[in-house]
Design an enzyme around this catalytic site. Structure first.
Site, PDB file in Angstrom:
ATOM      1  N   HIS A 239       0.866  -1.183   0.000  1.00  0.00           N
ATOM      2  CA  HIS A 239       0.000   0.000   0.000  1.00  0.00           C
ATOM      3  C   HIS A 239       0.901   1.231   0.000  1.00  0.00           C
ATOM      4  CE1 HIS A 239      -3.759   2.239   0.817  1.00  0.00           C
ATOM      5  NE2 HIS A 239      -2.921   3.079   1.403  1.00  0.00           N
ATOM      6  N   CYS A 240       0.772   2.037  -1.046  1.00  0.00           N
ATOM      7  CA  CYS A 240       1.638   3.209  -1.212  1.00  0.00           C
ATOM      8  C   CYS A 240       0.915   4.450  -0.715  1.00  0.00           C
ATOM      9  CB  CYS A 240       2.027   3.362  -2.681  1.00  0.00           C
ATOM     10  SG  CYS A 240       3.143   4.755  -2.986  1.00  0.00           S
TER      11      CYS A 240
END
Length: 413
Positions: A239-240
């Site tokens: 998850h960025c």
């Protein structure tokens, strides 16, 4: 009479009991806080003695509970006729309490990882919510910094190039700079707005390898649960927060292309503005002399903007370049960031048994890159890699080919 008691506990049980005690204490504290106002209102309405303050009332309640526990322990430890000693009675009470807790909470599927997840669930909740809300801030920060670099280049760098560079260098800078800018903007927009891909919930024949503990749904191969998005993601990489989105099967190419072209763009800006940076830095240094040089406000602002441009692009090129190289290494091996940790753990386990782990999704380095970018012909290297392209990735993210052999040989970690 033997007064010594030997109690042996496993590591998982100790963690389980610590989690149970912390949860019970939290529940009791919440109940006391919720009922505190009701107790005060009843005392005031009945005309009884009014307590002094909340903390005194809680302290008195805690002291009474401690005294009651001490009295019960004293009665338990008191020797009785025909009964065993203190050690026997304490051992029986311990076995009864352990059986009670195990019957209420514990089962054969519980392990140390599950217990640690339960104990640190409040911490995970805080981190996930903070990351979710700060994702919007990070996206705005990326847009703001990128826009500031573009504005500085148009206001201060391009006029210098037009006035002092030959025609072929001017054409080179215009073409290369705008090509990188278009690719960066396109891939960042697609990586942010494209869904990473989720397992279908309306189908019953979805191929799966396990059941997600959070979603309670079948989990296909290479699928993992994102605690921030609260969804399972196909071929999840991570998850960025800079995208405010998960990186998965459908937007993994956009994410890597953005990192690659942003790194190239920062290197290009840093190298192209090096001489301007040195001149601006010398001008700033001479401004502290006596008397200071005669500079117009536009020149002074221009020098500071050039220094800001060079420092920002150089720092981003180093930091983002390392991240890009790391993901390029993972793509060459045919694995994601999550699978990297899983494969290393599995490799250590098999190594202890005298076996070698081989990644089942490794098609060879060149084939891995072709599958990643969706390259099927030679012209696709130009139309799908060097130019903006919104073609979908190969496959549906539910089934994956597992070649037994490949051109480079299967990867052994």
């Amino acid at each position: 009479m033997d007064n010594s008691v030997a109690v042996w506990l496993q590591h998982d049980e100790l963690l389980f009991y610590a989690a149970c005690i912390s949860h019970c204490w939290s529940v009791c504290l919440c109940v006391c806080v919720c009922l505190q106002g009701r107790v005060f209102r009843r005392r005031a309405a009945g005309g009884g003695m009014r307590l002094g303050s909340s903390w005194r009332w809680q302290l008195s309640r805690a002291m009474r509970l401690v005294l009651r526990l001490a009295l019960r322990l004293r009665r338990l430890c008191r020797p009785q006729e025909g009964g065993g000693g203190v050690g026997v009675r304490l051992s029986a009470a311990w076995r009864y309490g352990k059986l009670l807790l195990r019957s209420l909470y514990y089962n054969s599927l519980t392990n140390s990882d599950t217990l640690l997840d339960c104990a640190f669930e409040p911490v995970y909740w805080i981190v996930d919510n903070v990351t979710r809300w700060f994702g919007v801030v990070f996206v705005c920060l990326v847009v703001l910094l990128t826009s500031s670099v573009v504005i500085i280049i148009y206001l201060f760098v391009l006029p210098t190039i037009f006035s002092s560079y030959p025609a072929h260098w001017i054409a080179w800078h215009l073409c290369c700079g705008h090509w990188l800018l278009i690719l960066v903007v396109f891939h960042y927009y697609k990586a942010t707005t494209t869904s990473p891909g989720h397992p279908p919930k309306d189908k019953r024949d979805v191929p799966s390898v396990s059941i997600c503990k959070k979603c309670i749904t079948p989990k296909p191969p290479r699928t993992h649960h994102c605690s921030i998005c609260s969804l399972c993601v196909l071929k999840m990489d991570h998850h960025c927060p800079w995208l405010n989105n998960c990186v998965g099967h459908l937007n993994h190419r956009y994410f890597f292309s953005f990192c690659l072209y942003m790194t190239l763009g920062c290197v290009y800006c840093s190298v192209s503005s090096r001489n301007l940076f040195l001149d601006a830095y010398s001008a700033i240094e001479t401004s502290f002399q006596t008397p200071p040089p005669d500079l117009s406000p536009r020149e002074s602002v221009g020098h500071k903007c050039i220094i800001f441009l060079w420092v920002l692009t150089s720092s981003v090129a180093v930091a983002l370049g390392g991240l890009t190289l790391w993901h390029a290494k993972l793509i060459s091996r045919g694995e994601t960031s999550v699978e990297r940790h899983i494969n290393r753990k599995e490799a250590r386990r098999l190594q202890g048994n005298g076996k070698v782990f081989r990644n089942p999704y490794h098609h060879g380095r060149l084939n891995n890159w072709k599958l990643f970018f969706g390259v099927e012909t030679r012209s696709h290297w130009l139309t799908r890699v060097l130019l903006p392209s919104s073609h979908p990735p190969g496959g549906d993210g539910l089934l994956w080919d597992r070649p037994s052999t490949s051109s480079d040989g299967p990867m052994a970690i």
